[in-house]
Design a protein around this motif. Sequence first.
Motif, PDB file in Angstrom:
ATOM      1  N   LEU A   1       0.643  -0.725   0.102  1.00 55.75           N
ATOM      2  CA  LEU A   1       0.195   0.089   0.018  1.00 55.75           C
ATOM      3  C   LEU A   1       1.237   1.171   0.355  1.00 55.75           C
ATOM      4  O   LEU A   1       0.307   2.340  -0.612  1.00 55.75           O
TER       5      LEU A   1
ATOM      6  N   LEU B   1       0.694  -3.115   3.925  1.00 56.51           N
ATOM      7  CA  LEU B   1      -0.579  -4.290   3.673  1.00 56.51           C
ATOM      8  C   LEU B   1      -0.832  -4.744   1.089  1.00 56.51           C
ATOM      9  O   LEU B   1      -0.495  -3.750   1.449  1.00 56.51           O
ATOM     10  N   ASP B   2      -1.296  -6.008   0.985  1.00 55.56           N
ATOM     11  CA  ASP B   2      -1.272  -5.592  -0.113  1.00 55.56           C
ATOM     12  C   ASP B   2      -2.933  -6.039  -0.561  1.00 55.56           C
ATOM     13  O   ASP B   2      -3.819  -5.654   0.588  1.00 55.56           O
ATOM     14  N   GLU B   3      -2.919  -5.899  -1.464  1.00 61.28           N
ATOM     15  CA  GLU B   3      -4.791  -5.419  -2.055  1.00 61.28           C
ATOM     16  C   GLU B   3      -5.165  -6.621  -1.807  1.00 61.28           C
ATOM     17  O   GLU B   3      -6.850  -6.245  -0.997  1.00 61.28           O
TER      18      GLU B   3
ATOM     19  N   TYR C   1      -5.876  -5.995   1.996  1.00 61.25           N
ATOM     20  CA  TYR C   1      -6.325  -5.179   2.715  1.00 61.25           C
ATOM     21  C   TYR C   1      -7.989  -4.574   2.450  1.00 61.25           C
ATOM     22  O   TYR C   1      -8.664  -4.701   3.043  1.00 61.25           O
ATOM     23  N   GLU C   2      -8.141  -6.021   1.757  1.00 55.79           N
ATOM     24  CA  GLU C   2     -10.088  -6.268   1.109  1.00 55.79           C
ATOM     25  C   GLU C   2     -10.332  -7.346   2.383  1.00 55.79           C
ATOM     26  O   GLU C   2     -11.153  -7.166   2.988  1.00 55.79           O
TER      27      GLU C   2
ATOM     28  N   ARG D   1     -11.174  -5.373   5.581  1.00 55.47           N
ATOM     29  CA  ARG D   1     -12.296  -4.474   5.560  1.00 55.47           C
ATOM     30  C   ARG D   1     -13.295  -5.839   5.620  1.00 55.47           C
ATOM     31  O   ARG D   1     -14.315  -5.362   6.666  1.00 55.47           O
TER      32      ARG D   1
ATOM     33  N   VAL E   1      -6.240   5.513   4.108  1.00 57.24           N
ATOM     34  CA  VAL E   1      -6.541   4.755   4.091  1.00 57.24           C
ATOM     35  C   VAL E   1      -7.619   3.467   5.394  1.00 57.24           C
ATOM     36  O   VAL E   1      -7.946   2.709   5.833  1.00 57.24           O
TER      37      VAL E   1
ATOM     38  N   GLN F   1      -8.400   5.118  -1.387  1.00 56.90           N
ATOM     39  CA  GLN F   1      -6.699   5.278  -2.019  1.00 56.90           C
ATOM     40  C   GLN F   1      -5.664   4.362  -1.648  1.00 56.90           C
ATOM     41  O   GLN F   1      -4.797   4.121  -1.857  1.00 56.90           O
TER      42      GLN F   1
ATOM     43  N   PHE G   1      -4.900   1.189  -3.533  1.00 55.68           N
ATOM     44  CA  PHE G   1      -4.666   0.095  -4.759  1.00 55.68           C
ATOM     45  C   PHE G   1      -6.289   0.050  -5.703  1.00 55.68           C
ATOM     46  O   PHE G   1      -6.333  -0.552  -5.970  1.00 55.68           O
TER      47      PHE G   1
END
Lengths: 300, 367
Positions: free
Chosen positions: A51, A225-227, A230-231, A234, A288, B302, B304
């Motif tokens: 990120l 964090l990678d994508e 991150y998901e 959340r 973020v 913000q 990715f």
Amino acid sequence: MANLPIEPYLIELVRHADARGLPLILAGGLGIYLKRRAVARLVEERGRRTLLALPEARATSDIDAFMQIEAWLRLPADGIARFRALLEELGYRSRLDYLQFTRPVDGLDSSRDVKLDLHARVPQEGERAHLKYDKVRVGRRDAKGTPLHGRTTPEAFAIDVGLQSLPLVGVDPEGLPFEGRVAIPHPFSFLCMKLKAALDHERATAKKPRGEKHAFDVYLLTAMLDEAEYEETRAFMRDFARAAEITPITEALAELFETPTHPGCRTIVAQARSDRGAPLDLERFTGVLHELFEPALAPP
Amino acid sequence: MPRSHPTEAEILRALAEGVFALGPLVLSLERAASAPGGAGEVDGVVVAQWREGKIHRRFALSVRAQWSQRSLDVALAQLRAASPLLPLVVFPYLADDHLVELERRGISGLDLCGNGVLYDPPHLFVRCSGSPPEFRRSATTPLVYQSRNIASLVPRVFLLQPAFTAVGAIQAACHRRMAGPEEGSQPLVLSTVSKALAQLEEDMVLARKGRARHLIDAERLLANLTRSFTTPTTTGHFLGKTALEPAELWRRLDALRPQVAAVVTGRGSAGHYTGLVGPERLQLYVSDLDAAERALDARPTQAFPNLELFETCDHAPYFDLRAQGGVLWASPIQTYLELAHGSAREIDTSHELQARLVQQAAGGGPT
């Protein structure tokens, strides 16, 4: 990133705990340090996208670990009594109420002792028949004679979800090679713990200088964090949005990390002064962080 | 506030009123014409002295109200015809690239802001630069090259088609390549095209033969566009994520036309024209941010992001779009200009595109 002097002792502990079927979850600064090292390698070798650019992680000489809750729930002979025996075998001595242990390092003075802090989340409704807990410690009700406690850590409410595994390679203090893995908390759980620790530090009237690292760790955990993480974070946040333990986490966000000029961000800047790593991006970091915890911030 | 642009008579008066310096040199006007620009005579004689007057050089002076290649050439021709002295041309302001041009041609020049180059090899070489302009920007940067001005489409079209038979044909060629929103914006009218052409002729990038115009210096034209380039005026910005596949995304944008224009930015188009890997997210110029955001089912984030929208109603970003595989790429000219103002790596790559644009303008093939 270099290998830390404490790593052989971590390898020793992980090797023996795994062999006894009592795997540990490595948290705290050491868990973050090892994750930072693994992520940096993935960035370099496989082009992993993080990120934010990664600042350096702090070196540490402590081991903060959780035993998986399943181990606490086993009969003592298969669970905590077995772990106590293991600690004694490796030379760990209780320093505080059977939840903090030290292991002398051969030939070195006592200030270089390895320190192990055991933590545990608050037992849930169905677990309380076997476990007792108060504000300080969690333990088995039936562990007379061989007590073992975990420091009560309410902000670790999600310690069991989405566990991650890092490679752990090296030698133990005897020089025996080891190639295995160690579990660490998911970034969601890590962030909750570090946000609470940062809040406790900022609210304390007598601040300990060591406590400043927590705000910086929040930044580093977010940066790594990678994508997919991150998901996932959340998604976990949506699952736990109405949990009572979330309240101090959202308070930490509002008090410390609302904007780049809030106290937590100022602490990060002060901590990063000696860091020759990547420049900070506090604007994006705070943005973020609020995106991640948005479900808990929204009115019910 | 910058001063208003001085006339040639005012420049000459300013020179006559005082002694001025350029580095270690002291300069004074020894003799001035009664009025500048007299036929067959110089505007004055300037003396440059150093080492307390022990050494001095005399220069034949010509004053010019505005920098252009043509005005420099005319001044030089007049000075050389009228006087055996070294030529010296004075302008209101000399930017760095003007000083480089003077140096390249071995001509001395001064401005009223403290910049200049005095040249008498092998005895004298003094160069002073870095003083900001004290006059309005228009004095040094003609509107025709400024990328936010609709008139800048005229020089751009000459890079795509180097010769036209009439002004109307130039206007039509521009209109054919314009894809921006028309509502509320100023259309490219014939008088704007004519003014632009006059400036381009003055700068000696175009030549005129009867009603026809043709490009004579593509490199200079591109250099002028590059110098005056600024990123488009943005009235909104969106950073976020869309789950749409590229084909569906472009289908939805296409459905918004002509009310809403959309095109990949110049930087985003870099990979289409060069070997440079572009930004990780799709970057688009759009003329209506809300409409595009809605059409693309995009949510702001913000973390990715895979989509970035810049709302602009400037004409240049939507000029000379290139459609391929359903995608609308920016013009190679816009791409070159954005790269030329980008990171070190982008600037490096821009040279490749620059060479292709110049080659194409000279009739060497498509870009």
